[in-house]
Write an enzyme that holds these catalytic residues in place. Structure first.
Site, mmCIF file in Angstrom:
data_model
loop_
_atom_site.group_PDB
_atom_site.id
_atom_site.type_symbol
_atom_site.label_atom_id
_atom_site.label_comp_id
_atom_site.label_asym_id
_atom_site.label_seq_id
_atom_site.Cartn_x
_atom_site.Cartn_y
_atom_site.Cartn_z
ATOM 1 N N HIS A 79 0.833 -1.215 0.000
ATOM 2 C CA HIS A 79 0.000 0.000 0.000
ATOM 3 C C HIS A 79 0.868 1.265 0.000
ATOM 4 O O HIS A 79 0.453 2.304 0.500
ATOM 5 C CB HIS A 79 -1.002 0.000 1.162
ATOM 6 C CG HIS A 79 -2.125 -0.975 0.950
ATOM 7 N ND1 HIS A 79 -3.373 -0.610 0.526
ATOM 8 C CD2 HIS A 79 -2.157 -2.331 1.064
ATOM 9 C CE1 HIS A 79 -4.144 -1.700 0.411
ATOM 10 N NE2 HIS A 79 -3.423 -2.755 0.729
ATOM 11 N N ASP A 103 2.433 1.992 -3.074
ATOM 12 C CA ASP A 103 2.546 2.417 -4.488
ATOM 13 C C ASP A 103 1.666 3.630 -4.803
ATOM 14 O O ASP A 103 2.125 4.591 -5.416
ATOM 15 C CB ASP A 103 2.317 1.255 -5.470
ATOM 16 C CG ASP A 103 0.973 0.555 -5.395
ATOM 17 O OD1 ASP A 103 0.185 0.867 -4.481
ATOM 18 O OD2 ASP A 103 0.709 -0.306 -6.273
ATOM 19 N N SER A 115 -11.334 -17.364 -23.210
ATOM 20 C CA SER A 115 -10.558 -17.687 -22.020
ATOM 21 C C SER A 115 -10.810 -19.129 -21.612
ATOM 22 O O SER A 115 -11.969 -19.562 -21.572
ATOM 23 C CB SER A 115 -10.941 -16.758 -20.870
ATOM 24 O OG SER A 115 -10.576 -17.353 -19.643
ATOM 25 N N GLY A 120 -7.898 -14.302 -7.518
ATOM 26 C CA GLY A 120 -8.361 -13.973 -6.166
ATOM 27 C C GLY A 120 -7.388 -14.368 -5.073
ATOM 28 O O GLY A 120 -7.747 -14.376 -3.902
ATOM 29 N N SER A 144 -1.941 -11.108 -8.361
ATOM 30 C CA SER A 144 -1.954 -10.196 -9.491
ATOM 31 C C SER A 144 -2.320 -10.843 -10.815
ATOM 32 O O SER A 144 -1.685 -10.595 -11.848
ATOM 33 C CB SER A 144 -0.566 -9.587 -9.602
ATOM 34 O OG SER A 144 -0.636 -8.262 -9.583
ATOM 35 N N SER A 145 -3.367 -11.653 -10.792
ATOM 36 C CA SER A 145 -3.794 -12.277 -12.045
ATOM 37 C C SER A 145 -4.284 -11.229 -13.040
ATOM 38 O O SER A 145 -4.119 -11.378 -14.248
ATOM 39 C CB SER A 145 -4.889 -13.310 -11.779
ATOM 40 O OG SER A 145 -5.962 -12.705 -11.106
ATOM 41 N N ASP A 157 1.638 -3.717 -9.556
ATOM 42 C CA ASP A 157 1.407 -5.035 -10.160
ATOM 43 C C ASP A 157 1.733 -5.027 -11.648
ATOM 44 O O ASP A 157 2.336 -5.970 -12.171
ATOM 45 C CB ASP A 157 -0.044 -5.470 -9.926
ATOM 46 C CG ASP A 157 -0.358 -5.584 -8.437
ATOM 47 O OD1 ASP A 157 0.587 -5.569 -7.632
ATOM 48 O OD2 ASP A 157 -1.547 -5.669 -8.091
ATOM 49 N N TYR A 188 -10.063 -1.407 0.128
ATOM 50 C CA TYR A 188 -8.882 -0.892 -0.573
ATOM 51 C C TYR A 188 -9.084 0.594 -0.883
ATOM 52 O O TYR A 188 -8.212 1.429 -0.603
ATOM 53 C CB TYR A 188 -8.646 -1.700 -1.858
ATOM 54 C CG TYR A 188 -7.379 -1.321 -2.598
ATOM 55 C CD1 TYR A 188 -6.202 -2.027 -2.387
ATOM 56 C CD2 TYR A 188 -7.355 -0.245 -3.479
ATOM 57 C CE1 TYR A 188 -5.032 -1.675 -3.051
ATOM 58 C CE2 TYR A 188 -6.189 0.111 -4.141
ATOM 59 C CZ TYR A 188 -5.036 -0.617 -3.931
ATOM 60 O OH TYR A 188 -3.888 -0.253 -4.585
HETATM 61 C C1 GAF Z 1 -2.997 -4.444 -4.928
HETATM 62 C C2 GAF Z 1 -2.882 -3.266 -5.879
HETATM 63 F F1 GAF Z 1 -3.246 -3.629 -7.150
HETATM 64 C C3 GAF Z 1 -1.480 -2.693 -5.891
HETATM 65 O O1 GAF Z 1 -1.449 -1.529 -6.681
HETATM 66 C C4 GAF Z 1 -0.977 -2.398 -4.475
HETATM 67 O O2 GAF Z 1 -1.577 -1.238 -3.966
HETATM 68 C C5 GAF Z 1 -1.222 -3.596 -3.561
HETATM 69 O O3 GAF Z 1 -2.572 -4.060 -3.633
HETATM 70 C C6 GAF Z 1 -0.906 -3.280 -2.126
HETATM 71 O O4 GAF Z 1 0.453 -3.040 -1.975
HETATM 72 O O5 GAF Z 1 -2.228 -5.515 -5.400
#
Ligand code: GAF
Length: 384
Positions: free
Chosen positions: A35, A37, A68, A123, A127-128, A173, A225
């Site tokens: 958190h 970025d 897909s 999920g 970072s899919s 990501d 988030y």
């Molecule tokens: C998720 C978000 F996509 C990223 O940008 C980042 O903020 C992360 O949560 C937390 O570090 O993956």
């Protein structure tokens, strides 16, 4: 079949022709810097050997067709769906979002057929979505001969996710999926987008990174988030700085004293101290002292749990059990509210740690976790 073979086979089956090429992009874990970025701060992710592959070929006109393997579904869209954000929804929205973002940036995007296969679990906080965006972006850029250097691609993919899909994520990501190097962690300054590839040779140090999927149901991820991001932006405005990255660690107490409530102070303390932990981790890795980073991982987790309030009981249980079983460090990785924990372990100790986490889950009555050990892999690439 490998994921690349599945993408090619799917392409053949759906379009009755071979693809013109295949492009792969990885999922990621974040070693440290959570958190930070979207606060213009610092992160240190590395790419996973798990990848998403797009097999693709041009198709005439401004039309895109994408299949897909996950749903077995084929989605078509044309110029009308990519003139305004959000018109294609679900998984295909990430693909349409890339077409939209490229067009918005003035690139002539070729019509295309795509088939997507993936080994990146959905999920799990690996970072899919960025892997899908990066694979599709690489495919379309190559098919169209677009002049789009790798350094410019993460911002474009992030825009697709923020504006087209509507998820207010930062740039970590997409940067990891595109810019990581095998054997290295990616030290990224999220304001300037400058990167340094930091050697991260676990095997040489006799170590391994164990990734434990908590298998916890994601709870309120999107809303929470966005709420964390809002508090950080409000706090930066109150402190009269462009972003929390601009609060120096040695000025933290003064900054905290100027904030109106305990919750905001905790959020700010997490971000400011987490940026410092990224720096400290990078210093240790540069000095080839990987085994020394454990306490920083633990401090990061404590900060996410107590100050940023983004962990859940399954995640905290995994971290505690891993540490009790001898892990050198452990922390949640990714956005939070579920997802994965990473543990730094002696290479010959990873089964012991994984079993200890499984036992702790059984004692608490949680759904069993899954685990794998990972080594840092490369970012997006054309396969053939
Ligand atoms: C998720 C978000 F996509 C990223 O940008 C980042 O903020 C992360 O949560 C937390 O570090 O993956």
């Amino acid at each position: 079949m490998t994921v690349a073979d599945r993408a090619a086979a799917g392409f053949h089956q759906v379009y009755a022709q071979p693809p013109a090429g295949r492009w792969a992009a990885p999922g990621r874990v974040n070693l440290i810097g959570e958190h930070t970025d979207y606060n213009d701060g610092f992160v240190l992710p590395f790419a996973l050997p798990l990848r998403t592959v797009a097999a693709a070929a041009p198709q005439p006109g401004e039309t895109w067709t994408v299949w897909s393997e996950l749903t077995g579904e084929t989605v078509d869209f044309g110029a009308a769906e990519v003139t305004a954000a959000g018109r294609v929804t679900g998984w295909a929205g990430y693909v349409a979002g890339i077409v939209w973002a490229l067009r918005e940036a003035g690139y002539p995007v070729p019509g295309a057929r795509l088939a997507i296969a993936s080994d990146v679990p959905l999920g799990a906080g690996l970072s899919s979505s960025a892997a899908l965006e990066a694979a599709v972006l690489a495919a379309l850029a190559d098919l169209g001969g677009l002049d789009l250097p790798a350094e410019a691609q993460p911002r474009l993919a992030q825009r697709a996710e923020n504006r087209y899909v509507g998820a207010p994520t930062g740039i970590m990501d997409q940067s990891a999926a595109i810019r990581c190097r095998a054997g290295h962690a990616l030290f990224l300054d999220c304001r300037t987008e400058q990167v340094e590839h930091i050697p991260f040779d676990l095997a040489a140090a006799g170590l391994a990174i164990l990734v434990i999927d908590s298998n916890a149901p994601h709870r309120h991820v999107d809303g929470e988030y966005a709420a964390r991001r809002n508090s950080c932006e409000k706090a930066a405005a109150l402190l009269d700085v462009p972003a929390l990255r601009d609060v120096p660690t040695d000025n933290l107490d003064d900054a905290l004293a100027r904030l109106p409530d305990d919750e905001t102070r905790r959020r700010v303390r997490h971000v400011v101290t987490e940026n410092q932990r990224v720096y400290d981790t990078v210093d240790l890795l540069r000095a080839r002292q990987i085994q020394q980073i454990g306490p920083l991982l633990v401090a990061s987790h404590t900060s996410m749990r107590d100050d940023f309030a983004i962990t859940v009981p399954e995640i905290d249980t995994a971290v505690e059990a891993a540490l009790a079983a001898g892990a050198l460090g452990a922390r949640m990785t990714g956005g939070g509210f579920g997802g994965c924990v990473l543990a730094l372990v002696e290479a010959d100790h990873s089964d012991t740690v994984a079993n200890a986490v499984t036992d702790a889950y059984a004692r608490r009555g949680f759904t069993a976790p899954t685990h794998t050990t990972v080594t840092p892999a490369a970012g997006a690439t054309r396969l053939d």
